[in-house]
Structure formats: structure tokens, C-alpha cells
Design a protein around this motif. Sequence first.
Motif, PDB file in Angstrom:
ATOM      1  N   VAL A  99      -0.967   8.079  -8.533  1.00 14.98           N
ATOM      2  CA  VAL A  99      -1.999   7.908  -9.547  1.00 14.98           C
ATOM      3  C   VAL A  99      -2.812   6.637  -9.316  1.00 14.98           C
ATOM      4  O   VAL A  99      -3.947   6.506  -9.777  1.00 14.98           O
ATOM      5  N   GLN A 100      -2.239   5.703  -8.539  1.00 19.22           N
ATOM      6  CA  GLN A 100      -2.929   4.437  -8.261  1.00 19.22           C
ATOM      7  C   GLN A 100      -3.343   4.316  -6.799  1.00 19.22           C
ATOM      8  O   GLN A 100      -3.675   3.231  -6.329  1.00 19.22           O
ATOM      9  N   GLY A 101      -3.302   5.447  -6.075  1.00 19.04           N
ATOM     10  CA  GLY A 101      -3.798   5.456  -4.704  1.00 19.04           C
ATOM     11  C   GLY A 101      -2.815   5.011  -3.647  1.00 19.04           C
ATOM     12  O   GLY A 101      -3.203   4.792  -2.495  1.00 19.04           O
ATOM     13  N   GLY A 102      -1.550   4.861  -4.005  1.00 12.89           N
ATOM     14  CA  GLY A 102      -0.543   4.480  -3.023  1.00 12.89           C
ATOM     15  C   GLY A 102       0.069   5.692  -2.349  1.00 12.89           C
ATOM     16  O   GLY A 102      -0.051   6.816  -2.838  1.00 12.89           O
ATOM     17  N   ALA A 103       0.711   5.471  -1.216  1.00 14.01           N
ATOM     18  CA  ALA A 103       1.341   6.553  -0.458  1.00 14.01           C
ATOM     19  C   ALA A 103       2.854   6.388  -0.463  1.00 14.01           C
ATOM     20  O   ALA A 103       3.372   5.273  -0.588  1.00 14.01           O
ATOM     21  N   VAL A 104       3.567   7.509  -0.314  1.00 19.62           N
ATOM     22  CA  VAL A 104       5.029   7.496  -0.429  1.00 19.62           C
ATOM     23  C   VAL A 104       5.670   8.283   0.713  1.00 19.62           C
ATOM     24  O   VAL A 104       5.210   9.365   1.074  1.00 19.62           O
ATOM     25  N   GLU A 105       6.736   7.712   1.242  1.00 20.44           N
ATOM     26  CA  GLU A 105       7.577   8.410   2.220  1.00 20.44           C
ATOM     27  C   GLU A 105       8.942   8.653   1.599  1.00 20.44           C
ATOM     28  O   GLU A 105       9.509   7.754   0.966  1.00 20.44           O
ATOM     29  N   GLY A 106       9.465   9.867   1.756  1.00 19.02           N
ATOM     30  CA  GLY A 106      10.804  10.182   1.302  1.00 19.02           C
ATOM     31  C   GLY A 106      11.713  10.415   2.494  1.00 19.02           C
ATOM     32  O   GLY A 106      11.267  10.455   3.646  1.00 19.02           O
ATOM     33  N   VAL A 135       5.600  14.137  -1.303  1.00 22.63           N
ATOM     34  CA  VAL A 135       5.554  12.916  -0.497  1.00 22.63           C
ATOM     35  C   VAL A 135       4.478  13.031   0.574  1.00 22.63           C
ATOM     36  O   VAL A 135       4.099  14.128   0.990  1.00 22.63           O
ATOM     37  N   ASP A 136       4.011  11.867   1.041  1.00 20.00           N
ATOM     38  CA  ASP A 136       2.961  11.824   2.059  1.00 20.00           C
ATOM     39  C   ASP A 136       3.519  11.821   3.474  1.00 20.00           C
ATOM     40  O   ASP A 136       2.800  12.123   4.428  1.00 20.00           O
ATOM     41  N   SER A 137       4.773  11.452   3.619  1.00 19.54           N
ATOM     42  CA  SER A 137       5.460  11.530   4.915  1.00 19.54           C
ATOM     43  C   SER A 137       6.946  11.712   4.660  1.00 19.54           C
ATOM     44  O   SER A 137       7.449  11.416   3.568  1.00 19.54           O
ATOM     45  N   LEU A 138       7.638  12.200   5.688  1.00 15.02           N
ATOM     46  CA  LEU A 138       9.053  12.545   5.535  1.00 15.02           C
ATOM     47  C   LEU A 138       9.881  11.941   6.657  1.00 15.02           C
ATOM     48  O   LEU A 138       9.630  12.193   7.841  1.00 15.02           O
ATOM     49  N   ALA A 139      10.865  11.133   6.286  1.00 13.10           N
ATOM     50  CA  ALA A 139      11.823  10.613   7.254  1.00 13.10           C
ATOM     51  C   ALA A 139      12.933  11.641   7.447  1.00 13.10           C
ATOM     52  O   ALA A 139      13.502  12.119   6.460  1.00 13.10           O
ATOM     53  N   SER A 197       0.814  -1.216   0.000  1.00 12.97           N
ATOM     54  CA  SER A 197       0.000   0.000   0.000  1.00 12.97           C
ATOM     55  C   SER A 197       0.846   1.263   0.000  1.00 12.97           C
ATOM     56  O   SER A 197       0.339   2.338  -0.338  1.00 12.97           O
ATOM     57  N   SER A 198       2.117   1.131   0.362  1.00 11.71           N
ATOM     58  CA  SER A 198       2.969   2.309   0.515  1.00 11.71           C
ATOM     59  C   SER A 198       4.424   1.960   0.189  1.00 11.71           C
ATOM     60  O   SER A 198       4.856   0.820   0.366  1.00 11.71           O
ATOM     61  N   ILE A 199       5.168   2.972  -0.251  1.00 12.45           N
ATOM     62  CA  ILE A 199       6.583   2.811  -0.582  1.00 12.45           C
ATOM     63  C   ILE A 199       7.390   3.882   0.142  1.00 12.45           C
ATOM     64  O   ILE A 199       7.039   5.067   0.092  1.00 12.45           O
ATOM     65  N   MET A 200       8.472   3.465   0.789  1.00 12.63           N
ATOM     66  CA  MET A 200       9.415   4.431   1.337  1.00 12.63           C
ATOM     67  C   MET A 200      10.616   4.442   0.391  1.00 12.63           C
ATOM     68  O   MET A 200      11.339   3.453   0.270  1.00 12.63           O
ATOM     69  N   ILE A 201      10.784   5.539  -0.337  1.00 10.35           N
ATOM     70  CA  ILE A 201      11.893   5.683  -1.271  1.00 10.35           C
ATOM     71  C   ILE A 201      13.044   6.380  -0.559  1.00 10.35           C
ATOM     72  O   ILE A 201      12.872   7.484  -0.034  1.00 10.35           O
ATOM     73  N   ASP A 202      14.192   5.734  -0.544  1.00 17.40           N
ATOM     74  CA  ASP A 202      15.372   6.294   0.120  1.00 17.40           C
ATOM     75  C   ASP A 202      16.414   6.677  -0.928  1.00 17.40           C
ATOM     76  O   ASP A 202      17.179   5.853  -1.407  1.00 17.40           O
TER      77      ASP A 202
END
Length: 305
Positions: A126-133, A167-171, A99-104
Motif C-alpha cells: 500500500v506504500q509502494g514497497g516490495a516483499v520477498e517471501g 509476494v514480489d519475489s520468492l526465495a 525499499s523492500s522487506i524479505m519476510i522469513d
Amino acid sequence: MYTDIKTILDDAVKNHYAVLAGGAFNLETIRGLLGAAHDEQAPVIILTGQNMIKRHAHTEIIVPMVKELAEETNVPVALVLDHGRDWNMITQTFRAGYSSIMIDASAYEMKENIERTRKVVDLCHVQGGAVEGELGHVGQAASLDGCDASMYTRPEEVMEFLAATHVDSLAIACGTAHGKYPQGFVPTLNFDLIRTVRSMTGVPLALHGTSGAGDENIRKAVEAGINKVNVATDIFCCCRDKTKQMLEEDPDYDYIQLCIDVEKECRKICRRFIRLTGSSGKAANFHKTFDFDRSQNRGLLDEGE
């Protein structure tokens, strides 16, 4: 309830708490984590890293398992590829149902980090997923590079990064590091940095490398504005040590019972971390429908402690 990190963490920001994001890669750790979340009535995030997937937690097995178990509880559950760096792995896991991807891309310069992160956002949103950078770089505990302030998140770059990536969240990097710290070492976190970044944005903030950071540091980080607390090493070490203890006490320990008891130990430590995040009871902010232990005749989980 299977969902994404945006759904979960937006509520955490709104109501000033954090959510446990626990490392899990097999049936025992996944059920231990979800069982703990159900016991505490807390939203929860399941993390599998690239190396876990390559070595053991294959997507075609993990995704259906998590989705099935998530439907047996009323607590929100998100499944995240943690520290995705390889584009093929990112697309594979997202298409498999993460459901979500954390891209590092934190090891790159700012421009490259933005470009790589935005590419993942374009794929997922575009497909409803969430991303953390990640901005700043969370290093490795063994080398103590979490002490290197030059690797910390720079507040002056935060708004540019968020505006460019969406991004939807930030590390953020503020003193923790991945893995196991040397014996007796407890990291010093820059809580002022957390508070500064929190004051600048309403985007959920994630703290990586929390294993071994100490309970007080976790509490203070959440108070300062952290909304997602990543724990993997402490969970894995707990399961390993429980296995070692049981086999030392009884070398002929029944293997099925050993797996059951390791799951219980995982559930126990995850409950402790959930309480530290302040997320106990917050599942009520979402919805209540199912009973996680309704499948006890299938041996799904023993009743919570």
C-alpha cells in the motif's frame, strides 16, 4: 538510483539474468558493493539482516547512507531487510525507508507462513514497497541441513503460496544453506527443482545461502531460472581476511588506509559475483544519468579496476 526489488528483479526475469544481493552493514561494505555495481553497470541489492541491525547497522544511519550513495550512480539500488522474522523489526525498517522487506516465515507450517507473509505484503504494498517471501526452508551450512531434501521447496505448494500472499519475489530452498560450509564441502543443488518452479511462475526467484556454493553452481542456478543471488558470508570473510593480512604484514598499518583497502577488496569480490550472475551491463535497461565517481574529491571511491 534508489528503488525496490520488484523494479530490479522484474527486469531480471524478463531478460533472463540474476542480480547480486550482497550483505553490507557499514560504510566500507556498502561503498564496496555499490562501487562494484557501478563498475559493472549492474543493478544491485543491499542486504542487512535483523542481527546486523541490532548489533551494528542501525537503520537511522544505514538508510540515509544508502540513499545518498544510490543517487551518485545510475545503477538501480535496493535496500532490503533480509530474513525479517520479528514484526517490530519489519515495521521499523520499512518506516525508516527500506525499499523492500524479505519476510522469513519458512519455519512455520504453510498456513502460518502465508498469514505472516501476507501481513507484511499488506503493510508494504500500500506504500509502494516490495516483499520477498520464502517457501521451503534454507538452513545453516555448518550443520549441512541444506542437504535435507525434506526442507526443499515443494513445487505443488508454490502457486497456492503466491496466490495467497502476492509476494514480489520468492526465495526457494534447493540445496544451499546460510553461513560457512565445512572445509572442502560444496553443496549439490537441485537444478531441476529450480527449473520446475521457474516454469510455473513469472515471479522472480531468489537463491539464499550462496556463499561457498561454488561458481559453477551459481552459473547453473542462474541458467535454471534464479534471479537473485544472496551472498553475505563470502563478502564478510573476504573483508576480514584482508584486514588480517594487512595487519600481519604491518602491525602499524594506518587505520584510515586499512578501511580504504578493505573497501577495495570488497569491491573486487562483489564484481566477481556480479559477473557470475550475468547482470553486468544490465543497468542500461533502466536509465543513465549520474557518474558514481563524480564525488572523488570527497574521497568517495577510487576509480574501478
